[in-house]
Design a protein around this motif. Structure first.
Motif, PDB file in Angstrom:
ATOM      1  N   PRO A  76       3.707  15.018   6.445  1.00  0.00           N
ATOM      2  CA  PRO A  76       3.136  14.635   7.745  1.00  0.00           C
ATOM      3  C   PRO A  76       3.057  13.115   7.873  1.00  0.00           C
ATOM      4  O   PRO A  76       2.898  12.395   6.881  1.00  0.00           O
ATOM      5  CB  PRO A  76       1.750  15.273   7.702  1.00  0.00           C
ATOM      6  CG  PRO A  76       1.433  15.417   6.252  1.00  0.00           C
ATOM      7  CD  PRO A  76       2.743  15.665   5.558  1.00  0.00           C
ATOM      8  N   ILE A  77       3.147  12.653   9.093  1.00  0.00           N
ATOM      9  CA  ILE A  77       3.000  11.227   9.393  1.00  0.00           C
ATOM     10  C   ILE A  77       1.631  11.021  10.028  1.00  0.00           C
ATOM     11  O   ILE A  77       1.255  11.725  10.963  1.00  0.00           O
ATOM     12  CB  ILE A  77       4.097  10.752  10.354  1.00  0.00           C
ATOM     13  CG1 ILE A  77       5.491  10.941   9.735  1.00  0.00           C
ATOM     14  CG2 ILE A  77       3.896   9.289  10.735  1.00  0.00           C
ATOM     15  CD1 ILE A  77       6.633  10.617  10.674  1.00  0.00           C
ATOM     16  N   ILE A  78       0.892  10.032   9.523  1.00  0.00           N
ATOM     17  CA  ILE A  78      -0.409   9.707  10.109  1.00  0.00           C
ATOM     18  C   ILE A  78      -0.462   8.225  10.465  1.00  0.00           C
ATOM     19  O   ILE A  78       0.326   7.433   9.957  1.00  0.00           O
ATOM     20  CB  ILE A  78      -1.577  10.058   9.150  1.00  0.00           C
ATOM     21  CG1 ILE A  78      -1.480   9.223   7.865  1.00  0.00           C
ATOM     22  CG2 ILE A  78      -1.578  11.546   8.809  1.00  0.00           C
ATOM     23  CD1 ILE A  78      -2.680   9.414   6.940  1.00  0.00           C
ATOM     24  N   ALA A  79      -1.389   7.885  11.356  1.00  0.00           N
ATOM     25  CA  ALA A  79      -1.537   6.498  11.778  1.00  0.00           C
ATOM     26  C   ALA A  79      -2.372   5.729  10.772  1.00  0.00           C
ATOM     27  O   ALA A  79      -3.335   6.256  10.197  1.00  0.00           O
ATOM     28  CB  ALA A  79      -2.180   6.435  13.161  1.00  0.00           C
ATOM     29  N   ARG A  80      -2.002   4.479  10.570  1.00  0.00           N
ATOM     30  CA  ARG A  80      -2.751   3.606   9.665  1.00  0.00           C
ATOM     31  C   ARG A  80      -4.120   3.293  10.261  1.00  0.00           C
ATOM     32  O   ARG A  80      -4.256   3.034  11.445  1.00  0.00           O
ATOM     33  CB  ARG A  80      -1.970   2.318   9.442  1.00  0.00           C
ATOM     34  CG  ARG A  80      -2.639   1.338   8.473  1.00  0.00           C
ATOM     35  CD  ARG A  80      -1.751   0.133   8.283  1.00  0.00           C
ATOM     36  NE  ARG A  80      -0.441   0.527   7.767  1.00  0.00           N
ATOM     37  CZ  ARG A  80       0.667  -0.193   7.935  1.00  0.00           C
ATOM     38  NH1 ARG A  80       0.613  -1.316   8.628  1.00  0.00           N
ATOM     39  NH2 ARG A  80       1.823   0.235   7.430  1.00  0.00           N
ATOM     40  N   ALA A  81      -5.152   3.336   9.432  1.00  0.00           N
ATOM     41  CA  ALA A  81      -6.503   3.030   9.897  1.00  0.00           C
ATOM     42  C   ALA A  81      -6.596   1.585  10.365  1.00  0.00           C
ATOM     43  O   ALA A  81      -6.061   0.684   9.725  1.00  0.00           O
ATOM     44  CB  ALA A  81      -7.512   3.284   8.777  1.00  0.00           C
ATOM     45  N   LEU A 123      -3.402   4.727  -0.449  1.00  0.00           N
ATOM     46  CA  LEU A 123      -3.230   5.554   0.747  1.00  0.00           C
ATOM     47  C   LEU A 123      -3.384   7.034   0.417  1.00  0.00           C
ATOM     48  O   LEU A 123      -3.340   7.443  -0.745  1.00  0.00           O
ATOM     49  CB  LEU A 123      -1.852   5.304   1.363  1.00  0.00           C
ATOM     50  CG  LEU A 123      -1.553   3.855   1.748  1.00  0.00           C
ATOM     51  CD1 LEU A 123      -0.155   3.757   2.356  1.00  0.00           C
ATOM     52  CD2 LEU A 123      -2.595   3.314   2.731  1.00  0.00           C
ATOM     53  N   THR A 124      -3.553   7.836   1.463  1.00  0.00           N
ATOM     54  CA  THR A 124      -3.705   9.280   1.309  1.00  0.00           C
ATOM     55  C   THR A 124      -2.435   9.881   0.716  1.00  0.00           C
ATOM     56  O   THR A 124      -1.334   9.622   1.211  1.00  0.00           O
ATOM     57  CB  THR A 124      -3.980   9.932   2.680  1.00  0.00           C
ATOM     58  OG1 THR A 124      -5.112   9.304   3.272  1.00  0.00           O
ATOM     59  CG2 THR A 124      -4.239  11.422   2.523  1.00  0.00           C
ATOM     60  N   PRO A 125      -2.544  10.686  -0.351  1.00  0.00           N
ATOM     61  CA  PRO A 125      -1.346  11.264  -0.983  1.00  0.00           C
ATOM     62  C   PRO A 125      -0.585  12.203  -0.055  1.00  0.00           C
ATOM     63  O   PRO A 125      -1.172  12.815   0.848  1.00  0.00           O
ATOM     64  CB  PRO A 125      -1.919  12.031  -2.185  1.00  0.00           C
ATOM     65  CG  PRO A 125      -3.275  11.446  -2.402  1.00  0.00           C
ATOM     66  CD  PRO A 125      -3.774  11.038  -1.064  1.00  0.00           C
ATOM     67  N   ASP A 126       0.715  12.320  -0.300  1.00  0.00           N
ATOM     68  CA  ASP A 126       1.590  13.272   0.380  1.00  0.00           C
ATOM     69  C   ASP A 126       1.590  13.115   1.894  1.00  0.00           C
ATOM     70  O   ASP A 126       1.681  14.093   2.644  1.00  0.00           O
ATOM     71  CB  ASP A 126       1.198  14.712   0.005  1.00  0.00           C
ATOM     72  CG  ASP A 126       1.307  14.959  -1.491  1.00  0.00           C
ATOM     73  OD1 ASP A 126       2.274  14.468  -2.100  1.00  0.00           O
ATOM     74  OD2 ASP A 126       0.419  15.632  -2.039  1.00  0.00           O
ATOM     75  N   PRO A 131       0.830  -1.212   0.000  1.00  0.00           N
ATOM     76  CA  PRO A 131       0.000   0.000   0.000  1.00  0.00           C
ATOM     77  C   PRO A 131       0.860   1.257   0.000  1.00  0.00           C
ATOM     78  O   PRO A 131       1.798   1.397   0.785  1.00  0.00           O
ATOM     79  CB  PRO A 131      -0.796  -0.117   1.307  1.00  0.00           C
ATOM     80  CG  PRO A 131      -0.757  -1.575   1.655  1.00  0.00           C
ATOM     81  CD  PRO A 131       0.575  -2.069   1.171  1.00  0.00           C
ATOM     82  N   ARG A 132       0.548   2.185  -0.907  1.00  0.00           N
ATOM     83  CA  ARG A 132       1.292   3.433  -1.031  1.00  0.00           C
ATOM     84  C   ARG A 132       0.341   4.563  -1.411  1.00  0.00           C
ATOM     85  O   ARG A 132      -0.780   4.322  -1.875  1.00  0.00           O
ATOM     86  CB  ARG A 132       2.382   3.306  -2.115  1.00  0.00           C
ATOM     87  CG  ARG A 132       3.513   2.363  -1.754  1.00  0.00           C
ATOM     88  CD  ARG A 132       4.516   2.281  -2.906  1.00  0.00           C
ATOM     89  NE  ARG A 132       5.000   3.581  -3.323  1.00  0.00           N
ATOM     90  CZ  ARG A 132       6.032   4.212  -2.755  1.00  0.00           C
ATOM     91  NH1 ARG A 132       6.684   3.656  -1.759  1.00  0.00           N
ATOM     92  NH2 ARG A 132       6.416   5.401  -3.196  1.00  0.00           N
ATOM     93  N   SER A 133       0.830   5.798  -1.243  1.00  0.00           N
ATOM     94  CA  SER A 133       0.036   6.959  -1.647  1.00  0.00           C
ATOM     95  C   SER A 133       0.298   7.341  -3.099  1.00  0.00           C
ATOM     96  O   SER A 133      -0.501   8.043  -3.711  1.00  0.00           O
ATOM     97  CB  SER A 133       0.333   8.150  -0.736  1.00  0.00           C
ATOM     98  OG  SER A 133       1.709   8.501  -0.801  1.00  0.00           O
TER      99      SER A 133
END
Length: 216
Positions: free
Chosen positions: A210-215, A121-124, A8-10
């Motif tokens: 930005p870093i976000i947590a995986r759902a 995944l969400t871009p950027d 999985p990638r953005s």
């Protein structure tokens, strides 16, 4: 070649390539330029340096021959691709994995994996399972001078609690490497950290995300 593993990638790799292949080959870093004269010249300089200074492995004629075979192999692929080398690692980014089905014919090499980008995944953003920091800063691929490397090492060694260094970048800061790779990164919580890093060594920051947590 083994079946590709979906990752999985953005975005696609480097916004262009669907697949990445990691092939381990002793001294693969000498394949940075696919020119036989440059490979031989770099090996000659390396062996002369070792003879004077010691502390590193001598490149044997057999290893040099394998590198020339690998150069010929890479030069004869049918479709465009991107090559990244570091240490004993050769990463090939491609949209035509069939071009590298027989990469195992290169002696002494080992195919580690072939990954396929699954753009879901969400871009950027950088998505991690359990993030501990808010931002990730990536660096530009370039050679560092002795002064730049000393400044970079001094900057990060005096701020051990502010950054989590990625594996490759940690080896550069703590070891003897001088080539800064585009996949090197640091994680941090300071929004302006990239600006401050660029002040220490101008032009080395590529981007910050930005870093976000995986759902879950």
């Amino acid at each position: 070649m083994s079946k590709p593993i979906l990752v999985p990638r953005s975005t696609l790799y480097f916004h262009k390539w669907q697949y990445v292949i990691l092939f381990l080959l002793p001294e693969a870093s000498f394949l940075r330029e696919l020119k036989h004269n440059r490979i031989s010249q770099s090996i000659k300089y390396r062996n002369e340096w070792i003879a004077r200074r010691g502390g590193a492995r001598h490149i044997t004629p057999e290893a040099e021959q394998v590198l020339h075979l690998a150069c010929d192999y890479l030069l004869t692929r049918n479709n465009p691709y991107k090559k990244v080398v570091c240490g004993n690692g050769l990463w090939v980014y491609t949209n035509n994995p069939e071009d590298f089905e027989d990469i195992g014919v290169i002696p002494t090499g080992e195919l580690m994996y072939i990954n396929q980008a699954d753009v879901t995944l969400t871009p950027d953003t950088v998505v991690l399972k359990n993030p501990r920091h808010s931002f990730r800063t990536y660096f530009r691929e370039r050679w560092l001078s002795n002064d730049e490397l000393a400044t970079l090492r001094r900057y990060f060694s005096t701020r051990p609690g502010l950054f989590r260094q990625g594996p490759g970048f940690a080896k550069l800061v703590q070891g003897r490497r001088m080539w800064l790779m585009s996949n090197y990164f640091v994680d941090h919580d300071e929004p302006n950290a990239d600006f401050l890093i660029n002040m220490a060594v101008p032009g080395i920051v590529r981007k910050t995300m930005p870093i976000i947590a995986r759902a879950k």
